[in-house]
Design a protein around this motif. Structure first.
Motif, PDB file in Angstrom:
ATOM      1  N   TYR B 297      13.668 -18.336  15.244  1.00  0.00           N
ATOM      2  CA  TYR B 297      13.161 -19.204  14.444  1.00  0.00           C
ATOM      3  C   TYR B 297      13.927 -19.904  13.449  1.00  0.00           C
ATOM      4  O   TYR B 297      13.983 -21.142  13.165  1.00  0.00           O
ATOM      5  N   THR B 298      14.756 -18.910  12.739  1.00  0.00           N
ATOM      6  CA  THR B 298      15.533 -19.491  11.818  1.00  0.00           C
ATOM      7  C   THR B 298      16.541 -20.168  12.206  1.00  0.00           C
ATOM      8  O   THR B 298      17.022 -21.054  11.587  1.00  0.00           O
ATOM      9  N   LEU B 299      17.123 -19.472  13.499  1.00  0.00           N
ATOM     10  CA  LEU B 299      18.438 -20.556  14.083  1.00  0.00           C
ATOM     11  C   LEU B 299      17.796 -21.630  14.658  1.00  0.00           C
ATOM     12  O   LEU B 299      18.668 -22.835  14.283  1.00  0.00           O
ATOM     13  N   ILE B 300      16.741 -21.855  15.228  1.00  0.00           N
ATOM     14  CA  ILE B 300      16.212 -23.210  15.783  1.00  0.00           C
ATOM     15  C   ILE B 300      16.033 -24.182  14.495  1.00  0.00           C
ATOM     16  O   ILE B 300      16.444 -25.065  14.560  1.00  0.00           O
ATOM     17  N   SER B 301      15.264 -23.479  13.428  1.00  0.00           N
ATOM     18  CA  SER B 301      14.909 -24.474  12.384  1.00  0.00           C
ATOM     19  C   SER B 301      16.216 -24.797  11.772  1.00  0.00           C
ATOM     20  O   SER B 301      16.444 -26.204  11.180  1.00  0.00           O
ATOM     21  N   LEU B 366       9.056 -27.091  12.961  1.00  0.00           N
ATOM     22  CA  LEU B 366       8.949 -28.605  12.183  1.00  0.00           C
ATOM     23  C   LEU B 366       8.818 -28.477  10.718  1.00  0.00           C
ATOM     24  O   LEU B 366       9.662 -28.901  10.220  1.00  0.00           O
ATOM     25  N   ALA B 367       7.903 -27.495  10.197  1.00  0.00           N
ATOM     26  CA  ALA B 367       7.806 -27.163   8.797  1.00  0.00           C
ATOM     27  C   ALA B 367       8.949 -26.746   8.307  1.00  0.00           C
ATOM     28  O   ALA B 367       9.614 -27.228   7.383  1.00  0.00           O
ATOM     29  N   LEU B 368       9.824 -25.896   8.870  1.00  0.00           N
ATOM     30  CA  LEU B 368      10.893 -25.055   8.270  1.00  0.00           C
ATOM     31  C   LEU B 368      11.789 -25.891   8.574  1.00  0.00           C
ATOM     32  O   LEU B 368      13.052 -26.064   7.541  1.00  0.00           O
ATOM     33  N   SER B 369      12.243 -26.914   9.732  1.00  0.00           N
ATOM     34  CA  SER B 369      13.253 -27.775   9.887  1.00  0.00           C
ATOM     35  C   SER B 369      13.415 -28.896   8.893  1.00  0.00           C
ATOM     36  O   SER B 369      14.240 -29.061   8.153  1.00  0.00           O
ATOM     37  N   LYS B 416      34.108 -27.172   3.773  1.00  0.00           N
ATOM     38  CA  LYS B 416      34.461 -25.905   2.812  1.00  0.00           C
ATOM     39  C   LYS B 416      33.591 -25.913   1.746  1.00  0.00           C
ATOM     40  O   LYS B 416      33.490 -24.705   1.294  1.00  0.00           O
ATOM     41  N   VAL B 417      33.579 -26.942   1.108  1.00  0.00           N
ATOM     42  CA  VAL B 417      32.687 -26.973  -0.073  1.00  0.00           C
ATOM     43  C   VAL B 417      31.406 -26.632   0.098  1.00  0.00           C
ATOM     44  O   VAL B 417      30.642 -25.604  -0.628  1.00  0.00           O
ATOM     45  N   MET B 418      30.986 -26.985   1.277  1.00  0.00           N
ATOM     46  CA  MET B 418      29.469 -26.762   1.609  1.00  0.00           C
ATOM     47  C   MET B 418      29.040 -25.511   2.177  1.00  0.00           C
ATOM     48  O   MET B 418      27.850 -24.657   1.980  1.00  0.00           O
ATOM     49  N   VAL B 419      30.025 -24.591   2.645  1.00  0.00           N
ATOM     50  CA  VAL B 419      29.801 -23.207   3.568  1.00  0.00           C
ATOM     51  C   VAL B 419      29.136 -22.301   2.360  1.00  0.00           C
ATOM     52  O   VAL B 419      27.939 -21.733   3.183  1.00  0.00           O
ATOM     53  N   PRO B 420      29.509 -22.006   1.343  1.00  0.00           N
ATOM     54  CA  PRO B 420      28.637 -21.088   0.516  1.00  0.00           C
ATOM     55  C   PRO B 420      26.941 -21.674   0.431  1.00  0.00           C
ATOM     56  O   PRO B 420      26.207 -20.695   0.624  1.00  0.00           O
ATOM     57  N   SER B 421      26.774 -22.838   0.400  1.00  0.00           N
ATOM     58  CA  SER B 421      25.568 -23.175   0.057  1.00  0.00           C
ATOM     59  C   SER B 421      24.690 -23.181   1.455  1.00  0.00           C
ATOM     60  O   SER B 421      23.517 -22.988   1.492  1.00  0.00           O
ATOM     61  N   PHE B 422      25.482 -23.560   2.468  1.00  0.00           N
ATOM     62  CA  PHE B 422      24.849 -23.402   3.765  1.00  0.00           C
ATOM     63  C   PHE B 422      24.420 -21.844   4.012  1.00  0.00           C
ATOM     64  O   PHE B 422      23.326 -21.636   4.520  1.00  0.00           O
ATOM     65  N   VAL B 427      19.975 -17.892   4.442  1.00  0.00           N
ATOM     66  CA  VAL B 427      18.959 -16.719   3.788  1.00  0.00           C
ATOM     67  C   VAL B 427      17.810 -17.282   3.362  1.00  0.00           C
ATOM     68  O   VAL B 427      16.979 -16.562   3.743  1.00  0.00           O
ATOM     69  N   ILE B 428      17.630 -18.401   2.614  1.00  0.00           N
ATOM     70  CA  ILE B 428      16.438 -18.816   2.368  1.00  0.00           C
ATOM     71  C   ILE B 428      15.479 -19.085   3.440  1.00  0.00           C
ATOM     72  O   ILE B 428      14.368 -18.613   3.450  1.00  0.00           O
ATOM     73  N   THR B 429      15.965 -19.814   4.482  1.00  0.00           N
ATOM     74  CA  THR B 429      15.111 -19.997   5.762  1.00  0.00           C
ATOM     75  C   THR B 429      14.881 -18.932   6.282  1.00  0.00           C
ATOM     76  O   THR B 429      13.710 -18.750   6.854  1.00  0.00           O
ATOM     77  N   LEU B 430      15.606 -17.856   6.484  1.00  0.00           N
ATOM     78  CA  LEU B 430      15.193 -16.819   7.243  1.00  0.00           C
ATOM     79  C   LEU B 430      14.094 -16.030   6.304  1.00  0.00           C
ATOM     80  O   LEU B 430      13.119 -15.434   6.918  1.00  0.00           O
ATOM     81  N   LYS B 431      14.251 -16.121   4.950  1.00  0.00           N
ATOM     82  CA  LYS B 431      13.121 -15.340   4.405  1.00  0.00           C
ATOM     83  C   LYS B 431      11.573 -16.377   4.482  1.00  0.00           C
ATOM     84  O   LYS B 431      10.565 -15.755   4.548  1.00  0.00           O
ATOM     85  N   ASP B 432      12.167 -17.545   4.445  1.00  0.00           N
ATOM     86  CA  ASP B 432      10.857 -18.357   4.440  1.00  0.00           C
ATOM     87  C   ASP B 432       9.966 -18.316   5.659  1.00  0.00           C
ATOM     88  O   ASP B 432       8.822 -18.761   6.004  1.00  0.00           O
ATOM     89  N   THR B 433      10.641 -18.002   6.855  1.00  0.00           N
ATOM     90  CA  THR B 433       9.859 -17.788   8.012  1.00  0.00           C
ATOM     91  C   THR B 433       8.581 -16.850   7.844  1.00  0.00           C
ATOM     92  O   THR B 433       7.596 -17.128   8.591  1.00  0.00           O
ATOM     93  N   SER B 434       8.783 -15.938   6.893  1.00  0.00           N
ATOM     94  CA  SER B 434       7.630 -15.087   6.793  1.00  0.00           C
ATOM     95  C   SER B 434       6.474 -15.893   5.936  1.00  0.00           C
ATOM     96  O   SER B 434       5.318 -15.639   6.354  1.00  0.00           O
ATOM     97  N   ILE B 435       6.617 -16.822   5.614  1.00  0.00           N
ATOM     98  CA  ILE B 435       5.570 -17.636   5.126  1.00  0.00           C
ATOM     99  C   ILE B 435       4.663 -18.351   6.276  1.00  0.00           C
ATOM    100  O   ILE B 435       3.362 -18.456   6.315  1.00  0.00           O
ATOM    101  N   MET B 436       5.230 -18.574   7.312  1.00  0.00           N
ATOM    102  CA  MET B 436       4.872 -19.149   8.544  1.00  0.00           C
ATOM    103  C   MET B 436       3.761 -18.048   9.069  1.00  0.00           C
ATOM    104  O   MET B 436       2.939 -18.475   9.848  1.00  0.00           O
ATOM    105  N   SER B 437       3.784 -16.832   8.746  1.00  0.00           N
ATOM    106  CA  SER B 437       2.623 -15.959   9.255  1.00  0.00           C
ATOM    107  C   SER B 437       1.345 -16.351   8.940  1.00  0.00           C
ATOM    108  O   SER B 437       0.465 -15.918   9.313  1.00  0.00           O
TER     109      SER B 437
END
Lengths: 242, 490
Positions: B297-301, B366-369, B416-422, B427-437
């Motif tokens: 779900y993280t990757l798709i989102s 949808l919500a995560l995306s 190059k500038v964006m990579v660290p933020s990505f 990481v944030i989205t991966l953790k946020d999937t837990s909210i979907m439980s």
């Protein structure tokens, strides 16, 4: 080809009018140096000539193309107007060679092989054949500016605009860039140069334009403007810089 | 001209995005052919519904439903959502019925039609087995008790809290009540009698100092005025299985013979409590499956978030005021709404308002995306704007069109500038999937909840789940770091 005609050019940023009505003409092969104090509008004027600044009022015609006409294809017109910037603006993620070949290849002016051949001969002309595969970060300021000139020339333009091309350089590097520009002038390129190099303007320019407060205050041959300036503001400016 | 083309392109992408999401919704016509009812249930309400060690949903409710469906010959699909989510899904028309140990109350009768009562319950107080201080309601004075939202236990606690001077805290899950009491936050919990008794029999370390209160009954619910035929079949089937002894058999298999026959004491032999290691070992397949879903779900989102970010990010840096405005509104909305509310809104509110159904995972993606898309938009905008204006000017001065200059000159540098933020966003989205439980999405956190519901061993489970998140995020971060170094080397 390489004629520029400007009539009644005005440029405002909001309520701040930077250019208050410029009329001038540049003939084919002419080298025009634009001088004046900072804030006089000379860089803005130059940037209006290839529409990097939108024109508020008036007309700019380069060869037969009216830049102020919304219907003109500005990308097509820009191919014919090279520009060299104060801070070089080389593409840091591309090698020297790729910097030069990028536009001709991207715009399908030349095949990659042709473009590389042209680029190598341009690099030779600016004395940097050995730097073809270097990245901009490894070059000195003077070298960067010479690459930038070669990049602009790669599109084979009829007019070249120079926006203070030596202002960001260490003094010992100014000469090499001016040398390349002098060669270019000798070959008959139409050039409009915003510069603080009074010696260069006097020596290479066919005509000198003194701008102040958004107007052209005085223009004439280098001898006229530097030798016997008529306008009071020209006199006081030249007193300060010479 | 150019702007028009860009807007058209944007619309095409948007339509693509939503039609993709739409295609995931099973069409209503297909369901007409042979009606398969979708019936929602709770996920963690033993002995009525819970996952057994093999990951199958079992429980009194589910066995009854199965027996009744067999008796009446209707097809159904079970959707374990969690109690609140199940009730909301019923209201929004996402499901046809709910069987989840749902007490029949006058309040609920306003919204739902109930079957004949199929189980008589009633609230009871549970306290820690080692706690000898709480022997009556009077002993609760000045303390806090835990209840589960929307249950009879909650209603009962509310009705006596002023009289006995205690405060009430509400949770979404039955196991959370036990954890709350074990952790000492509350001194007692009120819950339906069979649930409390079953948990104690499973060795959750609680006890019941007082007899149960008289209480209501559980019923099967449908939306008011809808699915009347389903309700009729349920009632008829219930009568039949009560008649033929099947009902008794089912109840006895969970609560023991005497309970089934007399409504008496529950007498399941306490199952041997597994050691922590054993528990984690047997649960690991479920956890790994959950983890797989979490990553999936993280990757798709993130993929959709990236597309949204590219679209709205380029709009944000465009010279067109309208495009900039649209992008700003997009970011403000989806960055401003908490992800949880967004998930509720997409899963419950929109389908209810527009009268269609949406699978959980579509809603979750949808919500995560949309949430991550808003952040990615800002990352892309920031990255693009961090590149010196002279780069664009140099490219344009050569006659290169805006789009090409953006793609070939600006973006390669901006990325190059964006990579660290990505990486950070990943990481944030991966953790946020837990909210979907919370809307019942099956992922790592949810698989942990399910095991805790069955075993009541929250320490071992949450420790393991936490470590699993940590390991995966650390691995992903390391990979991303390596990628970042390679990108910045050019």
């Amino acid at each position: 080809m390489g004629k520029v005609k400007v009539t009644g050019l005005k440029k405002s940023y909001g309520s701040n009018e930077v250019l208050k009505g410029i009329d001038m003409e540049v003939q084919e092969g002419e080298v025009v140096c634009v001088i004046g104090p900072s804030g006089s509008g000379k860089s803005t004027f130059l940037r209006c000539l290839n529409l990097l600044e939108e024109i508020t009022a008036g007309k700019v015609v380069v060869d037969d193309h009216d830049l102020s006409d919304k219907k003109s294809d500005i990308n097509k017109i820009r191919e014919n107007i090279g520009m060299v910037f104060q801070h070089f603006n080389l593409f840091p993620h591309k090698t020297v060679l790729q910097n030069i070949t990028f536009a001709p290849v991207e715009l399908k002016k030349q095949t990659k092989a042709e473009a590389e051949k042209t680029a190598m001969s341009l690099l030779e002309r600016v004395g940097l054949s050995d730097k073809a595969n270097a990245f901009p970060a490894s070059l000195s300021g003077g070298q960067k500016q010479r690459v930038a000139i070669a990049r602009a020339l790669a599109m084979n333009p009829d007019v070249m605009l120079f926006d203070e091309p030596t202002s960001a350089l260490d003094p010992e590097m100014v000469g090499e860039v001016l040398g390349v520009m002098q060669d270019l002038a000798r070959e008959g390129m139409t050039m409009i140069i915003v510069t603080h190099e009074m010696g260069f303007a006097r020596e290479v320019g066919n005509r000198v334009i003194f701008m102040d407060g958004g107007y052209i205050v005085e223009e004439g041959t280098p001898e006229e403007v530097f030798g016997s300036p008529k306008h009071e503001r020209t006199i006081s400016f030249l007193e300060k810089v010479l | 001209m150019r702007t028009q083309k860009k807007i058209t392109g944007f619309l095409v992408l948007l339509i693509f995005f939503f039609s993709f999401a739409g295609s995931l919704v099973p069409s209503a016509q297909a369901a007409e052919a042979k009606k398969t009812y979708t019936i929602a249930t709770d996920t963690t309400f033993p002995p009525f519904e819970y996952q057994d060690a093999s990951g199958e949903y079992v429980g009194i409710d589910l066995d009854l439903l199965k027996a009744i469906a067999e008796d009446q010959g209707f097809e159904y699909r079970l959707q374990p959502l969690g109690f609140n989510a199940a009730v909301q899904a019923l209201q929004s028309g996402n499901v046809d019925g709910v069987i989840a140990g749902m007490s029949i109350t006058d309040e609920r009768k306003q919204t739902f039609d109930f079957s004949e009562p199929y189980f008589d319950s009633g609230p009871i107080m549970g306290v820690d087995a080692n706690n000898s201080a709480i022997l009556s309601y009077e002993d609760l004075r000045g303390h806090r008790v835990a209840v589960k939202t929307g249950t009879e236990g909650a209603a009962f606690a509310d009705s006596i809290k002023d009289q006995y001077g205690f405060t009430v805290i509400t949770f979404d899950d039955s196991p959370q009540l036990i954890e709350e009491v074990k952790a000492g936050g509350s001194v007692a919990y009120f819950e339906d009698y069979p649930v409390v008794a079953f948990g104690i029999a499973q060795g959750n370390g609680m006890k019941m100092p007082l007899p149960k209160e008289p209480g209501g009954s559980y019923g099967f619910a449908v939306n008011k005025g809808q699915n009347a035929e389903l309700l009729e079949m349920f009632n008829a089937g219930l009568a039949n299985i009560k008649e033929n002894g099947k009902y008794k058999e089912i109840v006895a298999s969970y609560l023991g013979d005497s309970f089934a026959s007399e409504g008496g004491e529950i007498e399941i032999a306490a199952t041997a409590k597994m050691s922590g290691f054993e528990l984690i070992w047997t649960s690991m397949p479920a956890f790994l499956k959950g983890l797989g879903y979490t990553i999936y779900y993280t990757l798709i989102s993130l993929f959709f978030a990236f597309i949204l970010g590219l679209i709205f990010g380029s709009m944000k840096v465009s010279h067109n005021k309208v495009l900039r405005g649209i992008a700003t509104v997009f970011v403000d909305i989806f960055r401003g709404i908490p992800l949880l509310i967004l998930a509720f809104f997409i899963y419950f509110a929109i389908p209810q308002a527009l009268n269609f159904t949406m699978p959980i995972w579509t809603a979750a993606i949808l919500a995560l995306s949309l949430n991550a898309g808003a952040y990615v938009t800002e990352i892309i905008r920031g990255g693009i704007q961090s590149i010196d204006k002279g780069q664009m000017e140099a490219a344009r001065s050569l006659g290169v069109p805006y789009g090409t200059a953006m793609r070939k000159i600006i973006l390669p540098q901006a990325i190059k500038v964006m990579v660290p933020s990505f990486i950070n966003q990943m990481v944030i989205t991966l953790k946020d999937t837990s909210i979907m439980s919370i809307i019942g999405l099956v992922e790592l956190t949810q698989s942990g909840k399910l095991v805790v519901a069955r075993t009541f061993q929250s320490f071992e489970v949450w420790l393991t789940i936490g470590i699993m998140y940590l390991i995966v995020i650390t691995i992903l971060t390391k990979i991303a770091d390596r990628l970042e170094r390679r990108v910045s080397r050019g």
